[in-house]
Scaffold this motif. Sequence first.
Motif, short mmCIF file in Angstrom:
data_model
loop_
_atom_site.label_atom_id
_atom_site.label_comp_id
_atom_site.label_asym_id
_atom_site.label_seq_id
_atom_site.Cartn_x
_atom_site.Cartn_y
_atom_site.Cartn_z
N VAL A 1 0.85 -1.19 0.00
CA VAL A 1 0.00 0.00 0.00
C VAL A 1 0.89 1.24 0.00
N LEU A 2 0.57 2.19 -0.88
CA LEU A 2 1.29 3.46 -0.92
C LEU A 2 0.57 4.47 -0.02
N VAL A 3 1.34 5.09 0.86
CA VAL A 3 0.81 6.18 1.70
C VAL A 3 1.34 7.49 1.14
N GLY A 4 0.45 8.41 0.82
CA GLY A 4 0.91 9.67 0.25
C GLY A 4 -0.18 10.73 0.25
N HIS A 5 0.24 11.96 -0.04
CA HIS A 5 -0.71 13.07 -0.10
C HIS A 5 -1.30 13.15 -1.50
N CYS A 6 -2.63 13.03 -1.58
CA CYS A 6 -3.33 13.02 -2.86
C CYS A 6 -3.75 14.44 -3.23
N ASP A 7 -3.32 14.90 -4.42
CA ASP A 7 -3.70 16.24 -4.86
C ASP A 7 -5.20 16.35 -5.09
N LEU A 8 -5.83 15.27 -5.55
CA LEU A 8 -7.26 15.30 -5.84
C LEU A 8 -8.08 15.46 -4.57
N ARG A 9 -7.77 14.69 -3.54
CA ARG A 9 -8.53 14.73 -2.28
C ARG A 9 -7.97 15.74 -1.29
#
Length: 316
Positions: free
Chosen positions: A190-198
Motif C-alpha cells: 500500500v502506498l501512503v501519500g498526499h493526494c492532490d485530488l482529495r
Amino acid sequence: MNKTDRLLAIILELQRNRVLRAEDLAATFETSKRTIYRDIQALCEAGVPIVGSTGLGYSLMEGYFLPPLSFTVEEAVALLIGTGFIEHKLDTGYGKHAQSSRSKIEAVLPDSVRKEAARVRTTMRLLASDKSSENSVREKEYVEALRRVILEKRKVSFKYTKVHSTASESRHSIRTVAPYGLVLVNGSWVLVGHCDLRQELRHFRLTRMQELSVLEDQFTFPSSFNLQEYAPMDDRHITVRIQADRGIAHKIKECNNFYLEEFSDIIDGLHATFRVRHIEELLPWLLQWGADIVVLEPDSLRNRVREEAEKLLRRY
C-alpha cells in the motif's frame, strides 16, 4: 566487479566451499587464473590465512571467519528465511541483493551452525501466491519505481480503481500523489501519500494502480510525518454482523478478512462482527458464501444482498 569486491568475494567463496581451485574461482568471477593468483597473493599479504595445496586448490585456515559474527541456529534461520521473504515480496533489484546476502550469511556460519540451519530450513517453505499473475508482476515493478521516487521526493501519477466504491463514486480516477512511504498490509503493498485530488493523506493499493508515471514535480515531506509512527485514522463506522453455518465456520475464522473485528461460536455455527466504511466493501466477500451466511445487520446490507440474489435469479 572491482578488485576490492572480488577479494572479499573470494574469501566468502573459500569460507563457503572449503577448497577451491584457481580455475574454479576464475570461472566464478569471469576472470583469468593469472588474476586469481595475484588476488590470492594480495590476500595473503593482507594477512588472510590462505593455504594452497598442489593439485587440490586453496582453502582458509580452520577457524578463520569474516566478518567475526556469531549466530545461533535460530538467528541464522531467521535471517535466511528473511532473505526468501524479500525475494518474494520486494522488487527484482532487492531480490538479487537478498540472494547475495544469503550467500554471505551462509559463508560466515561455522559448519555446525550452517548444517543445523539447513536442516531446520528443510521443515519450512515460503511460497509466493499468484507469482506469475499480471497483478503480482506489476506490483513488484511499482514497488521498485515507488521506493526510488520516495527517496527522490518526486510526485507520481496513476489511474486508480476503487474496487468497493459506492454508487455515487467513480470506479476509476487519475491521481497525482506525493508518495511518503510503502506499507505491507496483509500481504499487499500500500502506498501512503498526499493526494492532490482529495487534498489529504490517502492510501492506495499497488494492485489497483495502473499507468504509473513519475513526474518532474518535487515535494517536501511534512516535518510531522513519520512512517514508522504513522497510524491512519479509523473511519470504519458501519458495524456488520453475520451468522455463518457450522459447515463454513472454520473457513470464516481462517479467512483473515481485513474488516473482521471479532467472532464467537454458537450452537449452529458462528457469529462474526465486521466494521466497514461502506457496505459495498464487504458485499462481494459475503456473496461468495451464498446461503451459508445470513446478514443480521444492518438492514441496508441485508437489502443489498437480497437485490443481488434477485438479479442472479433473473439471470438463471
